[in-house]
Design a protein around this motif. Structure first.
Motif, PDB file in Angstrom:
ATOM      1  N   ARG A 116       0.802  -1.221   0.000  1.00  0.00           N
ATOM      2  CA  ARG A 116       0.000   0.000   0.000  1.00  0.00           C
ATOM      3  C   ARG A 116       0.844   1.285   0.000  1.00  0.00           C
ATOM      4  NH1 ARG A 116      -1.853   4.263   0.203  1.00  0.00           N
ATOM      5  NH2 ARG A 116      -3.728   5.105   1.171  1.00  0.00           N
ATOM      6  N   SER A 118       3.910   1.641  -1.114  1.00  0.00           N
ATOM      7  CA  SER A 118       4.998   1.501  -2.061  1.00  0.00           C
ATOM      8  C   SER A 118       5.409   2.841  -2.676  1.00  0.00           C
ATOM      9  CB  SER A 118       4.489   0.560  -3.147  1.00  0.00           C
ATOM     10  OG  SER A 118       5.286   0.582  -4.267  1.00  0.00           O
ATOM     11  N   ASN A 119       6.658   2.942  -3.048  1.00  0.00           N
ATOM     12  CA  ASN A 119       7.088   4.091  -3.847  1.00  0.00           C
ATOM     13  C   ASN A 119       6.601   3.889  -5.281  1.00  0.00           C
ATOM     14  OD1 ASN A 119       8.474   5.525  -1.955  1.00  0.00           O
ATOM     15  ND2 ASN A 119      10.478   5.311  -2.913  1.00  0.00           N
ATOM     16  N   LEU A 121       4.682   3.428  -8.858  1.00  0.00           N
ATOM     17  CA  LEU A 121       3.534   2.855  -9.557  1.00  0.00           C
ATOM     18  C   LEU A 121       2.545   2.098  -8.669  1.00  0.00           C
ATOM     19  CD1 LEU A 121       2.136   1.933 -12.245  1.00  0.00           C
ATOM     20  CD2 LEU A 121       3.841   0.123 -12.370  1.00  0.00           C
ATOM     21  N   PHE A 123       1.788   2.361  -5.528  1.00  0.00           N
ATOM     22  CA  PHE A 123       1.239   3.042  -4.358  1.00  0.00           C
ATOM     23  C   PHE A 123      -0.282   2.994  -4.358  1.00  0.00           C
ATOM     24  CE2 PHE A 123      -0.489   6.768  -2.250  1.00  0.00           C
ATOM     25  CZ  PHE A 123       0.230   6.827  -1.073  1.00  0.00           C
ATOM     26  N   ASP A 128      -7.892   3.385  -3.983  1.00  0.00           N
ATOM     27  CA  ASP A 128      -7.163   3.970  -5.110  1.00  0.00           C
ATOM     28  C   ASP A 128      -7.309   3.150  -6.381  1.00  0.00           C
ATOM     29  OD1 ASP A 128      -5.763   6.314  -3.901  1.00  0.00           O
ATOM     30  OD2 ASP A 128      -5.083   4.757  -2.539  1.00  0.00           O
ATOM     31  N   LYS A 178      -8.845  -1.460 -10.941  1.00  0.00           N
ATOM     32  CA  LYS A 178      -7.665  -1.306 -11.779  1.00  0.00           C
ATOM     33  C   LYS A 178      -6.657  -2.375 -11.360  1.00  0.00           C
ATOM     34  CE  LYS A 178      -3.972   1.933 -12.932  1.00  0.00           C
ATOM     35  NZ  LYS A 178      -3.408   3.267 -12.744  1.00  0.00           N
ATOM     36  N   LEU A 180      -2.663  -4.203 -12.217  1.00  0.00           N
ATOM     37  CA  LEU A 180      -1.361  -3.776 -12.733  1.00  0.00           C
ATOM     38  C   LEU A 180      -0.478  -4.981 -13.030  1.00  0.00           C
ATOM     39  CD1 LEU A 180      -0.570  -0.709 -10.437  1.00  0.00           C
ATOM     40  CD2 LEU A 180      -0.889  -0.665 -12.913  1.00  0.00           C
ATOM     41  N   PRO A 181       0.489  -4.796 -13.926  1.00  0.00           N
ATOM     42  CA  PRO A 181       1.420  -5.900 -14.188  1.00  0.00           C
ATOM     43  C   PRO A 181       2.245  -6.221 -12.948  1.00  0.00           C
ATOM     44  CG  PRO A 181       2.056  -3.919 -15.429  1.00  0.00           C
ATOM     45  CD  PRO A 181       0.777  -3.608 -14.736  1.00  0.00           C
ATOM     46  N   GLY A 206      12.032   6.732   1.318  1.00  0.00           N
ATOM     47  CA  GLY A 206      10.758   7.116   0.684  1.00  0.00           C
ATOM     48  C   GLY A 206      10.899   8.352  -0.194  1.00  0.00           C
ATOM     49  N   PRO A 209      14.209   7.920  -5.392  1.00  0.00           N
ATOM     50  CA  PRO A 209      13.587   7.085  -6.427  1.00  0.00           C
ATOM     51  C   PRO A 209      14.059   5.635  -6.341  1.00  0.00           C
ATOM     52  CG  PRO A 209      15.220   8.560  -7.403  1.00  0.00           C
ATOM     53  CD  PRO A 209      15.192   8.869  -5.948  1.00  0.00           C
ATOM     54  N   ALA A 229      11.477  -2.972 -12.244  1.00  0.00           N
ATOM     55  CA  ALA A 229      12.288  -3.465 -13.357  1.00  0.00           C
ATOM     56  C   ALA A 229      13.569  -4.079 -12.782  1.00  0.00           C
ATOM     57  CB  ALA A 229      12.633  -2.313 -14.291  1.00  0.00           C
ATOM     58  N   ALA A 232      16.266  -1.693 -11.947  1.00  0.00           N
ATOM     59  CA  ALA A 232      15.979  -0.820 -10.807  1.00  0.00           C
ATOM     60  C   ALA A 232      16.213  -1.566  -9.500  1.00  0.00           C
ATOM     61  CB  ALA A 232      14.538  -0.329 -10.884  1.00  0.00           C
TER      62      ALA A 232
END
Lengths: 365, 443
Positions: A116, A118-119, A121, A123, A128, A178, A180-181, A206, A209, A229, A232
């Motif tokens: 919940r 998360s930094n 995408l 988040f 939400d 919604k 997400l991948p 936080g 990036p 990724a 990352a």
């Protein structure tokens, strides 16, 4: 979703609708229930049980649209398995608290898991990811809000309002979420850290990036999950140091946090959930603490007086919930007077007779 | 009409109290950049201009949030946070001028919201006043609050539920780097399918935008962004993150786009080129303003897979109404901005434009979408609300409004049509006799 013709309405809708109408005419309180995995949460469930599980099934899922629509009685596990087949997920990582947890209960409780805070995408909480829903209001009337598209500002955002309303505003019939991948790469790190060190690091990370997707601190050990990724995750592993946790153990660890099967949550001692700003100082309360969400969620096992716990969390800018407790009278933080008025009026809009899940969110209704 | 420009919170409270006592409508207004007439003044009321509430009260680097007054410009927040390596993610194209108060009222999006969310995903707390002038707060600086999610309800409510005087917004870390691919396609539907292929490959680009040929031509003359003018459509696909991550994702996106039929791919070589590629997209509206005396912007959202159908429909409408219509499209999240070109001085053109737009929005609803993705209903799309929603939902919206504002004084007449209005528009939908007291004579 609102205009989409429901070619054939399943009989389960008629059944739920009849049950609500008959409860309305007899002013009989209804206790809405899927598998009962969240019976422990909120005020004590009261009234005649209305089982939502027969109204189940995924109605629509198109991975390239990033939208899934399913009926309330659909098992979360079924939804997650379907998404996983296509490399997708519910990013808010909902806790199940039982093998047969349903989508309806997931949305009604509004509870979200480790990802919940998360930094980037991933988040966000259940609310939400809510795109639309169809509900049965307390008069047995079917209403559709939102839709199956990412952006929609037509009318008030009533569908998000259903997330966390504990079923007091309507029987949630269908929900569009919604999706997400799934991240391409994942890794978990372990650090030794005092509570203050953990809070400092999490708040510092936080603001960078870094693909931090979950965090948990307990008893001198901080776990941090990275997701994103491959490049990352690799560069974050180099930047953060710490000890890499093996994949199997890491998976089990985060499931333990999400499902509260971790040893911290064992036993009958009162469990408080304190939601507060991530930068809040450590709570000076007796008992043990477990920190999640980069510092913004703190679980407390404590026998301290409820009012003492609430006051300490309020002072820190948050609110405390008696999450697992023998006393179910007032699990949630009382509302401010202005809020109280607005809540009562909204409740009257959707459930004027007060028959839906009375006492579950608010002791008086 | 009276215009009030309060500078302090007690003044806001007093204005609301006086208006409430006298039962006078109050319309809050920010920079007035809205595209749906949401802040249109009421002839018989008070216009509450929030322009003087223009201070950034705090930027908290450690907590990663900004406390701002509603009259602060969207871009000013990111500018103030930039030295800390943080920014405010929602970036509507009008961000140099629009204020955060207006963004809250409309739940504004932008070209990066597929990955970073809309206003509702980036605001933690609102503080303001009820129509009675009582202080109220929605949300908090924690990630959730007790009770109903009134914060979510308030965002996008077009200033009809309360008046905001302060917001706490999330600041997020600025990615190390970003690069954008400009992909050309010789067919608009192929470009639409390429978007689906990118998503199917498990990629959520930081931005994913489409422009058709008429739009790129209008833009190119204005900002010289370097767009491929031979392409029937171009896609802008952005990746952000660490340089390794961006490298990896750009490579994957190029492969997908090629396989999906892109005729040409160009990747921004440096930051100034990236900014130039985006400048073209962000300047689409003013660019179109230069080639036509007037234009009318639509805001429908559709499931992306229906794009081809909608574009064919728009082409038919161009013929039917004799008006041109370039398209810019937030392709990642299905939000269309067709721009109808017209000349208001030519009798009948405005009316034709409005009919054109109404048909397109109704088509968006018919394919499972919505009449407005991010600009709001305001007064402009109020008739189309009767198409998107049944009478039971409209009645529920009206009652939600009354729960906050029983005498309907805050920004009255916007967002939610009366059933009477829907009947006059000829779009009174009664499903299965679900109208309460369906047998009563009305209107």
């Amino acid at each position: 979703m609102s205009r989409r013709p429901q070619a054939v309405e399943p009989s389960s809708v008629a059944h739920l609708r009849e049950a609500v109408r008959s409860a309305a005419s007899g002013r009989t309180p209804l206790r809405l229930r899927g598998s009962g995995s969240k019976d422990f949460y909120g005020g004590m469930p009261l009234g005649e049980q209305l089982d939502t599980r027969a109204h189940s099934g995924v109605i629509g899922y198109d991975p390239t649209e990033l939208v899934l629509t399913a009926r309330c009685g659909t098992r979360l596990a079924e939804i997650e398995a379907l998404l996983a087949e296509r490399g997708q997920m519910l990013a808010f990582e909902p806790p199940h608290f039982g093998p047969d947890a349903t989508l309806g209960g997931c949305v009604a409780s509004g509870l979200s898991g480790p990802r919940r805070a998360s930094n980037g995408l991933y988040f966000g909480a259940v609310r939400d990811h809510m795109l639309g829903c169809r509900i049965l209001d307390g008069n047995g009337q079917i209403l559709s809000f939102g839709g199956e598209v990412m952006k929609n500002v037509a009318g008030y955002d009533v569908s998000r309002l259903m997330a966390g309303a504990m079923g007091t505003l309507g029987v949630i019939l269908e929900v569009s979420l919604k999706v997400l991948p799934r991240p391409a790469a994942e890794a978990t790190l372990r650090f030794s850290a005092t509570e203050q060190e953990a809070l400092d690091r999490l708040n510092e990370w936080g603001g960078k990036p870094l693909p931090v997707s979950a965090s948990a601190w307990r008893d001198g050990v901080l776990h941090v999950r990275l997701e994103g990724a491959a490049a990352a995750v690799e560069s974050a592993l180099r930047a953060l140091g710490g000890e890499l946790v093996n994949e199997m153990a890491a998976r089990a660890f985060w499931i333990g946090v999400r499902e509260q099967t971790d040893a911290f949550f064992a036993g009958d001692r009162m469990l408080w959930r304190a939601s507060l700003p991530s930068v809040a100082q450590r709570l000076e309360l007796p008992g043990e603490q477990f920190i999640e969400w980069g510092g913004a969620l703190r679980w407390l096992r404590s026998d301290a007086e409820p009012e003492r716990v609430r006051a300490a969390v309020r002072r820190a800018g948050g609110h405390a919930t008696a999450f697992r407790s023998a006393d179910r009278a007032r699990p949630f933080e009382p509302l401010e007077p202005v809020q109280e008025v607005l809540h009562r009026r909204l409740k009257a809009v959707f459930d004027p007779l007060g028959i839906l899940n009375p006492g579950r969110l608010h002791p008086d209704w | 009409m009276v215009v009030a420009l309060p500078e302090t919170e007690p003044q806001v409270a007093s204005i609301l109290k006086v208006c409430h006592a006298m039962q006078v409508p109050v319309v809050p207004r920010g920079a007035g950049t809205g595209l749906s007439g949401g802040a249109l003044p009421s002839g018989h009321g008070v216009l509450l201009g929030m322009a003087k509430f223009n201070r950034i009260l705090a930027i908290d680097a450690r907590a990663r949030l900004a406390r701002v007054q509603p009259g602060v410009r969207n871009a000013a927040i990111s500018e103030a946070a930039a030295p800390l390596g943080l920014y405010y993610a929602p970036d509507p194209s009008s961000q140099i001028a629009c204020t955060i108060g207006g963004n809250l009222a409309e739940n504004s999006g932008g070209v990066h919201c597929l990955k970073y969310g809309l206003t509702v995903h980036n605001v933690l707390r609102l503080r303001g006043y009820t129509v009675e002038g009582e202080p109220v707060q929605f949300g908090s600086e924690a990630l959730d609050s007790p009770g109903f999610d009134l914060l979510a309800l308030a965002i996008g409510s077009e200033g009809m539920l309360a008046v905001t005087v302060e917001a706490s917004v999330r600041l997020v870390p600025k990615p190390h780097t970003a690069r954008v691919i400009m992909a050309s396609f010789d067919d608009v539907e192929t470009a639409g399918n390429a978007v689906a292929d990118v998503i199917a490959a498990g990629i959520i680009p930081a931005g994913l935008e489409m422009m058709d040929k008429p739009a790129t031509h209008a833009v190119e003359e204005f900002v010289h962004a370097g767009y491929d003018l031979d392409a029937a459509a171009i896609l802008l696909c952005e990746s952000d993150g660490t340089s390794e991550e961006v490298e990896e994702e750009i490579g994957r996106m190029k492969a997908v786009l090629s396989a999906s039929g892109a005729t040409q791919l160009r990747v921004s070589g440096n930051e100034s080129e990236r900014v130039r590629f985006w400048a073209g997209r962000k300047a689409a509206f003013p660019a179109v303003g230069r080639i036509s005396p007037d234009y009318y912007c639509m805001d429908g959202t559709i499931p992306r897979k229906r794009l081809g159908e909608i574009l064919r429909f728009i082409a038919e409408m161009e013929l039917k109404y004799g008006l041109r219509c370039p398209n810019v499209f937030h392709a990642g999240d299905g939000n269309l901005h067709p721009l109808i070109l017209f000349d208001a001085n030519d009798p009948g053109q405005l009316q034709r434009t409005e009919s054109f737009a109404a048909e397109v929005l109704e088509k968006c609803v018919a394919v499972g979408g919505t009449i407005t993705g991010e600009h709001g209903v305001g007064i402009e799309k109020i008739n189309q609300m009767c198409v998107q929603f049944g009478s039971a939902e409209l009645e529920a919206f009206m009652q939600v409004k009354r729960a906050f504002d029983p005498s309907m004084l805050l920004n009255p007449g916007k967002n939610v049509p009366t059933l009477h209005r829907c009947a006059e528009y000829g779009r009174m939908h009664v499903r299965g006799g679900q109208l309460p007291f369906a047998d009563l004579p009305r209107f």
